[in-house]
Design an enzyme around this catalytic site. Sequence first.
Site, PDB file in Angstrom:
ATOM      1  N   TYR A  51       0.908  -0.870   0.059  1.00  0.00           N
ATOM      2  CA  TYR A  51      -0.069   0.223   0.421  1.00  0.00           C
ATOM      3  C   TYR A  51       1.328   0.993   0.038  1.00  0.00           C
ATOM      4  O   TYR A  51       2.066   1.100   0.710  1.00  0.00           O
ATOM      5  CB  TYR A  51      -1.088  -0.030   1.969  1.00  0.00           C
ATOM      6  CG  TYR A  51      -2.085  -1.036   1.353  1.00  0.00           C
ATOM      7  CD1 TYR A  51      -3.130  -0.427   0.811  1.00  0.00           C
ATOM      8  CD2 TYR A  51      -2.177  -1.955   2.950  1.00  0.00           C
ATOM      9  CE1 TYR A  51      -3.996  -1.614   0.498  1.00  0.00           C
ATOM     10  CE2 TYR A  51      -3.219  -2.333   2.502  1.00  0.00           C
ATOM     11  CZ  TYR A  51      -4.029  -2.778   1.723  1.00  0.00           C
ATOM     12  OH  TYR A  51      -5.252  -3.308   1.806  1.00  0.00           O
ATOM     13  N   GLU A  97      -5.189  -1.996   9.127  1.00  0.00           N
ATOM     14  CA  GLU A  97      -4.659  -1.462  10.095  1.00  0.00           C
ATOM     15  C   GLU A  97      -3.151  -0.130  10.484  1.00  0.00           C
ATOM     16  O   GLU A  97      -2.940  -0.484  11.670  1.00  0.00           O
ATOM     17  CB  GLU A  97      -4.114  -2.880  10.648  1.00  0.00           C
ATOM     18  CG  GLU A  97      -5.146  -4.059  11.159  1.00  0.00           C
ATOM     19  CD  GLU A  97      -5.792  -4.269   9.778  1.00  0.00           C
ATOM     20  OE1 GLU A  97      -6.794  -4.236   9.312  1.00  0.00           O
ATOM     21  OE2 GLU A  97      -4.583  -5.362   9.391  1.00  0.00           O
ATOM     22  N   ASN A 155     -10.026   0.829  -1.895  1.00  0.00           N
ATOM     23  CA  ASN A 155      -9.192  -0.691  -1.019  1.00  0.00           C
ATOM     24  C   ASN A 155     -10.742  -1.385  -0.703  1.00  0.00           C
ATOM     25  O   ASN A 155     -11.779  -0.744   0.283  1.00  0.00           O
ATOM     26  CB  ASN A 155      -8.249  -0.188  -0.261  1.00  0.00           C
ATOM     27  CG  ASN A 155      -8.084  -2.021   0.571  1.00  0.00           C
ATOM     28  OD1 ASN A 155      -7.366  -2.756   0.152  1.00  0.00           O
ATOM     29  ND2 ASN A 155      -7.918  -1.500   1.791  1.00  0.00           N
ATOM     30  N   GLU A 156     -10.978  -2.190  -0.588  1.00  0.00           N
ATOM     31  CA  GLU A 156     -12.678  -2.945  -0.284  1.00  0.00           C
ATOM     32  C   GLU A 156     -13.221  -2.050   0.354  1.00  0.00           C
ATOM     33  O   GLU A 156     -14.156  -1.492   0.979  1.00  0.00           O
ATOM     34  CB  GLU A 156     -11.515  -3.992   1.043  1.00  0.00           C
ATOM     35  CG  GLU A 156     -11.013  -4.913   1.177  1.00  0.00           C
ATOM     36  CD  GLU A 156     -11.204  -5.901   2.543  1.00  0.00           C
ATOM     37  OE1 GLU A 156     -11.343  -5.288   3.342  1.00  0.00           O
ATOM     38  OE2 GLU A 156     -10.694  -6.811   2.245  1.00  0.00           O
ATOM     39  N   GLU A 232      -5.736 -10.277  -1.650  1.00  0.00           N
ATOM     40  CA  GLU A 232      -5.812 -10.471  -0.104  1.00  0.00           C
ATOM     41  C   GLU A 232      -6.154 -12.232   0.212  1.00  0.00           C
ATOM     42  O   GLU A 232      -7.276 -11.788   0.772  1.00  0.00           O
ATOM     43  CB  GLU A 232      -5.760  -9.766   1.065  1.00  0.00           C
ATOM     44  CG  GLU A 232      -5.478  -8.467   0.491  1.00  0.00           C
ATOM     45  CD  GLU A 232      -6.156  -7.120   1.479  1.00  0.00           C
ATOM     46  OE1 GLU A 232      -6.274  -8.084   2.665  1.00  0.00           O
ATOM     47  OE2 GLU A 232      -6.388  -6.180   1.306  1.00  0.00           O
ATOM     48  N   TYR A 305       2.173 -10.656  12.706  1.00  0.00           N
ATOM     49  CA  TYR A 305       0.747 -11.098  12.016  1.00  0.00           C
ATOM     50  C   TYR A 305       0.484 -12.603  11.588  1.00  0.00           C
ATOM     51  O   TYR A 305       0.105 -13.388  10.443  1.00  0.00           O
ATOM     52  CB  TYR A 305       0.572  -9.991  10.298  1.00  0.00           C
ATOM     53  CG  TYR A 305      -0.637 -10.318   9.577  1.00  0.00           C
ATOM     54  CD1 TYR A 305      -1.657  -9.147   9.817  1.00  0.00           C
ATOM     55  CD2 TYR A 305      -1.597 -11.467   8.678  1.00  0.00           C
ATOM     56  CE1 TYR A 305      -3.270  -8.743   9.019  1.00  0.00           C
ATOM     57  CE2 TYR A 305      -2.612 -11.450   8.102  1.00  0.00           C
ATOM     58  CZ  TYR A 305      -3.457  -9.770   8.292  1.00  0.00           C
ATOM     59  OH  TYR A 305      -4.358  -9.423   8.063  1.00  0.00           O
TER      60      TYR A 305
HETATM   61  C1  GLA Z   1      -8.345  -6.155   4.146  1.00  0.00           C
HETATM   62  C2  GLA Z   1      -7.890  -5.226   4.252  1.00  0.00           C
HETATM   63  C3  GLA Z   1      -6.357  -4.572   4.305  1.00  0.00           C
HETATM   64  C4  GLA Z   1      -6.264  -5.267   6.404  1.00  0.00           C
HETATM   65  C5  GLA Z   1      -6.785  -6.561   5.980  1.00  0.00           C
HETATM   66  C6  GLA Z   1      -6.896  -7.475   7.194  1.00  0.00           C
HETATM   67  O1  GLA Z   1      -8.543  -6.979   3.519  1.00  0.00           O
HETATM   68  O2  GLA Z   1      -7.795  -4.977   2.619  1.00  0.00           O
HETATM   69  O3  GLA Z   1      -6.160  -3.381   4.520  1.00  0.00           O
HETATM   70  O4  GLA Z   1      -7.199  -4.501   6.555  1.00  0.00           O
HETATM   71  O5  GLA Z   1      -8.667  -6.677   5.547  1.00  0.00           O
HETATM   72  O6  GLA Z   1      -5.384  -7.710   7.681  1.00  0.00           O
END
Ligand code: GLA
Length: 604
Positions: A51, A97, A155-156, A232, A305
């Site tokens: 990112y 995060e 992002n998402e 991801e 992680y």
């Molecule tokens: C999502 C987000 C990431 C991160 C993960 C959990 O997939 O896109 O940036 O926050 O969750 O770690």
Amino acid sequence: MLTHDQDGFRRAGRPHRIVSGALHYFRVHPELWEDRLTRLRAMGANTVDTYVPWNFHESAPGKADFTGWRDVGRFLRIAQGLGLDAIVRPGPYICAEWDFGGLPARLLALDGLHLRCSDPRFQAEVDGWFDQLVPELLPLLAGRGGPVVAVQIENEYGSYGDDTRYRAHVERALVERGVDCLLFTADGAEDAMLQGGTVPGRLATATFGARPTERLDTLRRYQRTGPLAAMEYWIGWFDHWGDDHHVRAVEDAAGSLDELLASGASVNLYMAHGGTNFGFWAGANHTGSRPGEPGYQPTVTSYDYDAPIGEAGELTPKFHAFREVIGRYVPLPELPLPEPRPRLAPALAVPAGTAPLLDALDALTDGPGPVHRPAPEPMEKLGQSHGMIHYRTSVTGPRPAMPIRIDGLGDRAYVFADGEPLGILDRNSPDEGLDLAVGPSGAVLDVLVRAQGRVNYGPLLDDRKGIWRGVRHGHQHLFEWEIRPLPLTDLTVLDWARAPVPAPPSHRPASHRPAFHRFTHHVPAPADGFLDVSGWATGLVWLNGFLLGHYDTPRGPQRTLYAPGPLWRAGTNEIVVLELERPGAELPVRDAPDLGPAKTVTLD
Ligand code: GLA
């Protein structure tokens, strides 16, 4: 160049599978970028994903910094030199995060601004950021000889909103500034999320942790042809203060990876190497405060992680298991596996003085002096992004005991009457108050607020720090405040010369009296170390002026803070602990991390 057609990805015209690992330059000391990227390549990855956090680069509008730790171009060039392609995810929101999901805190000072949607003010801010970022990225694109083969839009986004015009704006903002590589979106593999997050004509990818076949089937309904990618694939998980240390079983993670790759899909391991939430950069989660919900949950300092490459670069059992799985699908590099990095010898740091925080308020205040406001204001309104913030007013007397309550607190307040600790208020217990009776001469009320990470995920993103509504005594609002922003960016202002060495533990007050505690530590040569804060309560730790991050030991789980080799000097080093509640008796430097008792998670 990376392209895709009906059959899948193509790289330089040949069929290609992306085996990528997420590794964030902003979570790794820049002198260790090459080390960590080498480990990633050794695991068999052909691509690195990072990112780009807007707030890490742009501390003042229009003044983005791309030097030193922020030199994302250097990071990407090192990756290229090691034979890695790169995926870049510039947001503008990144989740991750990371404080406020990468958005700059100053946006929270704009009244009525709607985040992550086609509010023209938000889009103008995004444009201003991309005006600075994209020129840095252009020479790094694969079409111009660089490593960057793909760039993500937002992002998402479908986990947050459904604004079609906003998604199109972010896409256009990248394209119009010259981003000509593969553009894609990434969303949770659920209908609502994919509907809310995808962009017509752009590759849709998915984010998930398990059941790859099922998840990719869902994605296929939205990406009807061409390659499927898990942008991801969560191989572990992060931790919150006050919760367990999460690990994901090696066989479980490697098994799902095998299933994913066997299906022909491409993958980005999230995270391949997590690194550390140094400074004030850790984010937080908050989805609501209804009964049964955890409320506000700040993320810990470690971003290990449970990744295959540990926080200090360790090649874990997960690394070896993944390498073996990856080797079944793509050629592994013919490289020797990197050696472990040197570690400091275990020892105790030497106490060298204390400095009470309330005595140092004026020295630590940002700007010419305190500001005066009728009502308390959050730090963002005062131009402050991170740190602590102090509020002072006076209460007339006499009056009987009534509770002091804070409305709109981010995140924990240390309250004093006439300099004596009255107690602690926490945002997760908003109805709690601290009884205060005032004598005839009145009382001075001090409220010192500790901010932890801003919420980075979910509907409650606009997380202001400090006090954003007010302070009451009983039902009476208290007005006329003196406010001191304490960004804690420069501790050289502390007067250690006058500081006494700490009293023995048995003589220390049990109630909170926030103070800086200075230690020295002699090392023969820089190497990785772990500062053991398990005997302390809660606060912050600096090494040679660099803020390693928060600790919150009674809430757990993390007990040691990672202090990477490049932050140490041969000879004498200075460690400063800001302890807010109960100082420890000693500060051990250890040669191994302790992230707390592990709890195995099952991901979805
Ligand atoms: C999502 C987000 C990431 C991160 C993960 C959990 O997939 O896109 O940036 O926050 O969750 O770690």
